[in-house]
Design a protein around this motif. Sequence first.
Motif, PDB file in Angstrom:
ATOM      1  N   GLY A  71       0.790  -1.227   0.000  1.00  0.00           N
ATOM      2  CA  GLY A  71       0.000   0.000   0.000  1.00  0.00           C
ATOM      3  C   GLY A  71       0.821   1.274   0.000  1.00  0.00           C
ATOM      4  O   GLY A  71       0.281   2.364  -0.194  1.00  0.00           O
ATOM      5  N   VAL A  72       2.134   1.191   0.204  1.00  0.00           N
ATOM      6  CA  VAL A  72       3.005   2.362   0.147  1.00  0.00           C
ATOM      7  C   VAL A  72       3.074   2.808  -1.308  1.00  0.00           C
ATOM      8  O   VAL A  72       3.110   1.980  -2.226  1.00  0.00           O
ATOM      9  CB  VAL A  72       4.407   2.032   0.695  1.00  0.00           C
ATOM     10  N   THR A  73       3.066   4.122  -1.540  1.00  0.00           N
ATOM     11  CA  THR A  73       3.125   4.642  -2.903  1.00  0.00           C
ATOM     12  C   THR A  73       4.361   5.498  -3.121  1.00  0.00           C
ATOM     13  O   THR A  73       4.882   6.124  -2.205  1.00  0.00           O
ATOM     14  CB  THR A  73       1.874   5.477  -3.255  1.00  0.00           C
ATOM     15  N   LEU A  74       4.793   5.507  -4.371  1.00  0.00           N
ATOM     16  CA  LEU A  74       5.872   6.357  -4.847  1.00  0.00           C
ATOM     17  C   LEU A  74       5.274   7.127  -6.014  1.00  0.00           C
ATOM     18  O   LEU A  74       4.684   6.530  -6.915  1.00  0.00           O
ATOM     19  CB  LEU A  74       7.040   5.485  -5.302  1.00  0.00           C
ATOM     20  N   ARG A  75       5.368   8.462  -5.986  1.00  0.00           N
ATOM     21  CA  ARG A  75       4.757   9.245  -7.057  1.00  0.00           C
ATOM     22  C   ARG A  75       5.607  10.459  -7.385  1.00  0.00           C
ATOM     23  O   ARG A  75       6.463  10.862  -6.586  1.00  0.00           O
ATOM     24  CB  ARG A  75       3.326   9.656  -6.712  1.00  0.00           C
ATOM     25  N   ASP A  76       5.327  11.040  -8.553  1.00  0.00           N
ATOM     26  CA  ASP A  76       6.005  12.263  -8.969  1.00  0.00           C
ATOM     27  C   ASP A  76       5.049  13.442  -8.840  1.00  0.00           C
ATOM     28  O   ASP A  76       3.902  13.274  -8.418  1.00  0.00           O
ATOM     29  CB  ASP A  76       6.541  12.122 -10.400  1.00  0.00           C
ATOM     30  N   LYS A  77       5.524  14.636  -9.212  1.00  0.00           N
ATOM     31  CA  LYS A  77       4.685  15.842  -9.109  1.00  0.00           C
ATOM     32  C   LYS A  77       3.464  15.783 -10.012  1.00  0.00           C
ATOM     33  O   LYS A  77       2.445  16.385  -9.711  1.00  0.00           O
ATOM     34  CB  LYS A  77       5.517  17.089  -9.450  1.00  0.00           C
ATOM     35  N   SER A  78       3.563  15.066 -11.117  1.00  0.00           N
ATOM     36  CA  SER A  78       2.445  14.973 -12.067  1.00  0.00           C
ATOM     37  C   SER A  78       1.382  13.973 -11.644  1.00  0.00           C
ATOM     38  O   SER A  78       0.340  13.889 -12.276  1.00  0.00           O
ATOM     39  CB  SER A  78       2.967  14.588 -13.455  1.00  0.00           C
ATOM     40  N   GLY A  79       1.666  13.189 -10.613  1.00  0.00           N
ATOM     41  CA  GLY A  79       0.682  12.229 -10.131  1.00  0.00           C
ATOM     42  C   GLY A  79       0.871  10.808 -10.614  1.00  0.00           C
ATOM     43  O   GLY A  79       0.062   9.935 -10.282  1.00  0.00           O
ATOM     44  N   HIS A  80       1.915  10.536 -11.413  1.00  0.00           N
ATOM     45  CA  HIS A  80       2.210   9.148 -11.785  1.00  0.00           C
ATOM     46  C   HIS A  80       2.500   8.388 -10.488  1.00  0.00           C
ATOM     47  O   HIS A  80       3.354   8.814  -9.700  1.00  0.00           O
ATOM     48  CB  HIS A  80       3.434   9.070 -12.703  1.00  0.00           C
ATOM     49  N   THR A  81       1.805   7.279 -10.260  1.00  0.00           N
ATOM     50  CA  THR A  81       1.891   6.601  -8.961  1.00  0.00           C
ATOM     51  C   THR A  81       2.205   5.116  -9.103  1.00  0.00           C
ATOM     52  O   THR A  81       1.562   4.415  -9.876  1.00  0.00           O
ATOM     53  CB  THR A  81       0.567   6.766  -8.186  1.00  0.00           C
ATOM     54  N   TYR A  82       3.203   4.676  -8.344  1.00  0.00           N
ATOM     55  CA  TYR A  82       3.512   3.251  -8.211  1.00  0.00           C
ATOM     56  C   TYR A  82       3.056   2.831  -6.819  1.00  0.00           C
ATOM     57  O   TYR A  82       3.402   3.466  -5.826  1.00  0.00           O
ATOM     58  CB  TYR A  82       5.022   2.996  -8.350  1.00  0.00           C
ATOM     59  N   ARG A  83       2.273   1.759  -6.741  1.00  0.00           N
ATOM     60  CA  ARG A  83       1.790   1.265  -5.452  1.00  0.00           C
ATOM     61  C   ARG A  83       2.378  -0.131  -5.212  1.00  0.00           C
ATOM     62  O   ARG A  83       2.239  -1.020  -6.049  1.00  0.00           O
ATOM     63  CB  ARG A  83       0.277   1.193  -5.428  1.00  0.00           C
TER      64      ARG A  83
END
Length: 149
Positions: A71-83
């Motif tokens: 459930g931890v996420t990694l994302r950029d400023k544009s909102g691209h998200t890896y969960r």
Amino acid sequence: MKRLVVSGAVAIAGAVAAGLLAAAPAEAASPVQIYRVYYDSPGKDTRSNASLNAEWVQLYNRTTTARQLKGVTLRDKSGHTYRFGSFTLKGHKSVYVHTGRGTNTATNRYWGSKAYIWNNTGDTAYLRYPSGAVADTCKWGGGGSSKYC
């Protein structure tokens, strides 16, 4: 004049004792942190899977305790998200989250993107807990190819 200075010192001492001027506690560091972002893969940006996977974020568990990242996420400023799905990062170990496709292992995870995520001219990586609270951030401007956070 001395009486005013003493009165002021007594008032400040009383306020500190009452907790009114106490310093806020330092923000606790997350056990898992963004260690490095390689935002500009070597060579030309061809969008090949090899080039996409040369763009990555390294997360590091700075404790001796294994941490569940589900459930931890990694994302950029544009909102691209890896969960993260069910994944445990062992103590004092790293995991690399690559932009492209591949087979997930204990040390390498794959976003599955067919486009670059991290902007070479500047971006911010956000690591968030499942609750949405920020665990860590890493920000960079243009120049270079990677950033130690």
